[in-house]
Design a protein around this motif. Structure first.
Motif, PDB file in Angstrom:
ATOM      1  N   THR A 181      32.221  22.998  14.965  1.00  0.00           N
ATOM      2  CA  THR A 181      31.275  22.818  16.071  1.00  0.00           C
ATOM      3  C   THR A 181      29.879  22.513  15.541  1.00  0.00           C
ATOM      4  O   THR A 181      29.171  21.653  16.078  1.00  0.00           O
ATOM      5  CB  THR A 181      31.248  24.094  16.945  1.00  0.00           C
ATOM      6  OG1 THR A 181      32.579  24.393  17.352  1.00  0.00           O
ATOM      7  CG2 THR A 181      30.375  23.918  18.157  1.00  0.00           C
ATOM      8  N   THR A 182      29.472  23.208  14.489  1.00  0.00           N
ATOM      9  CA  THR A 182      28.164  22.954  13.888  1.00  0.00           C
ATOM     10  C   THR A 182      28.078  21.533  13.348  1.00  0.00           C
ATOM     11  O   THR A 182      27.070  20.831  13.545  1.00  0.00           O
ATOM     12  CB  THR A 182      27.910  23.962  12.750  1.00  0.00           C
ATOM     13  OG1 THR A 182      28.104  25.273  13.249  1.00  0.00           O
ATOM     14  CG2 THR A 182      26.516  23.823  12.184  1.00  0.00           C
ATOM     15  N   TYR A 183      29.129  21.068  12.693  1.00  0.00           N
ATOM     16  CA  TYR A 183      29.156  19.714  12.148  1.00  0.00           C
ATOM     17  C   TYR A 183      29.133  18.673  13.273  1.00  0.00           C
ATOM     18  O   TYR A 183      28.423  17.660  13.186  1.00  0.00           O
ATOM     19  CB  TYR A 183      30.395  19.535  11.280  1.00  0.00           C
ATOM     20  CG  TYR A 183      30.482  18.191  10.603  1.00  0.00           C
ATOM     21  CD1 TYR A 183      29.595  17.846   9.587  1.00  0.00           C
ATOM     22  CD2 TYR A 183      31.438  17.262  10.988  1.00  0.00           C
ATOM     23  CE1 TYR A 183      29.665  16.623   8.957  1.00  0.00           C
ATOM     24  CE2 TYR A 183      31.515  16.028  10.370  1.00  0.00           C
ATOM     25  CZ  TYR A 183      30.634  15.702   9.362  1.00  0.00           C
ATOM     26  OH  TYR A 183      30.703  14.489   8.759  1.00  0.00           O
ATOM     27  N   ALA A 184      29.872  18.948  14.351  1.00  0.00           N
ATOM     28  CA  ALA A 184      29.884  18.005  15.481  1.00  0.00           C
ATOM     29  C   ALA A 184      28.517  17.951  16.146  1.00  0.00           C
ATOM     30  O   ALA A 184      28.050  16.860  16.528  1.00  0.00           O
ATOM     31  CB  ALA A 184      30.961  18.416  16.487  1.00  0.00           C
ATOM     32  N   CYS A 185      27.839  19.103  16.271  1.00  0.00           N
ATOM     33  CA  CYS A 185      26.492  19.109  16.836  1.00  0.00           C
ATOM     34  C   CYS A 185      25.517  18.363  15.931  1.00  0.00           C
ATOM     35  O   CYS A 185      24.630  17.647  16.427  1.00  0.00           O
ATOM     36  CB  CYS A 185      26.013  20.533  17.066  1.00  0.00           C
ATOM     37  SG  CYS A 185      26.841  21.369  18.429  1.00  0.00           S
ATOM     38  N   LYS A 186      25.674  18.517  14.655  1.00  0.00           N
ATOM     39  CA  LYS A 186      24.780  17.827  13.709  1.00  0.00           C
ATOM     40  C   LYS A 186      24.937  16.320  13.798  1.00  0.00           C
ATOM     41  O   LYS A 186      23.964  15.572  13.710  1.00  0.00           O
ATOM     42  CB  LYS A 186      25.093  18.311  12.293  1.00  0.00           C
ATOM     43  CG  LYS A 186      24.211  17.707  11.234  1.00  0.00           C
ATOM     44  CD  LYS A 186      24.596  18.164   9.856  1.00  0.00           C
ATOM     45  CE  LYS A 186      23.803  17.385   8.836  1.00  0.00           C
ATOM     46  NZ  LYS A 186      24.287  17.603   7.482  1.00  0.00           N
TER      47      LYS A 186
END
Length: 191
Positions: A181-186
């Motif tokens: 999720t963090t990578y997708a938000c980034k």
């Protein structure tokens, strides 16, 4: 000079050992009467205070582990070996073995009921397996209560606004989805 010191030290050591050996009572294994210390020394290896049977909890489990009941211990070892062979060497899974057991049980019942008709015997009544409804209701209620308690905890953590606790709980409960999720938000959020 160092040879003299070594020789004196060696002589003192030999004399000390000889004195302690001569003071001890010699006991033969074939003597009829044995002192309590000798008997306890045989029962308690390496000077333990309690026997191994007592350390293992006593009872039937200790008897199996110590091979006092050889039939039960051997059957336990054989069944554990069979389970290991089925799971490790033959790569069976529990569900597969359960299905095979159920199919074999059905085949045995079918053959038994049909063979009793051919042999002019009355067919035996197999007892029906009926599980009570209350069992499944209580299991469902307890599982539902635990799921609701877990969801309530997660909702409390997410609504408190504490980022550190949110990230700690998120990384504990969802270790693979939080970095994703963090990578997708980034990738999606503009800088």
């Amino acid at each position: 000079m160092p040879e003299k010191i070594t020789e004196d030290l060696f002589n003192n050591l030999v004399e000390t050992i000889a004195d302690s050996v001569s003071k001890q009572k010699s006991v033969s294994f074939f003597e009829e009467e044995k002192s309590n210390s000798v008997v306890s020394g045989f029962n308690r290896l390496f000077g333990r205070q309690r026997p191994v049977h007592h350390i293992l909890g006593g009872g039937k489990s200790a008897d199996v582990l110590l091979w006092r009941n050889k039939k039960i211990s051997a059957s336990f070892l054989a069944s554990a070996t069979l389970i290991w062979v089925l799971f490790e060497w033959l790569n069976y899974h529990f569900l597969t073995l359960l299905s095979f057991a159920l199919v074999l049980g059905m085949v045995a019942q079918f053959v038994w009921s049909n063979a009793s008709g051919l042999l002019n015997r009355s067919s035996s009544q197999v007892p029906r397996l009926v599980l009570p409804d209350e069992l499944f209701v209580s299991i469902g209620r307890s599982v539902g209560a635990e799921v609701n308690r877990g969801l309530q905890y997660l909702q409390d953590v997410s609504c408190q606004g504490n980022l550190k606790q949110f990230l700690v709980v998120g990384s504990q409960y969802f270790p693979s989805t939080l970095p994703l999720t963090t990578y997708a938000c980034k990738l999606n959020v503009p800088c």
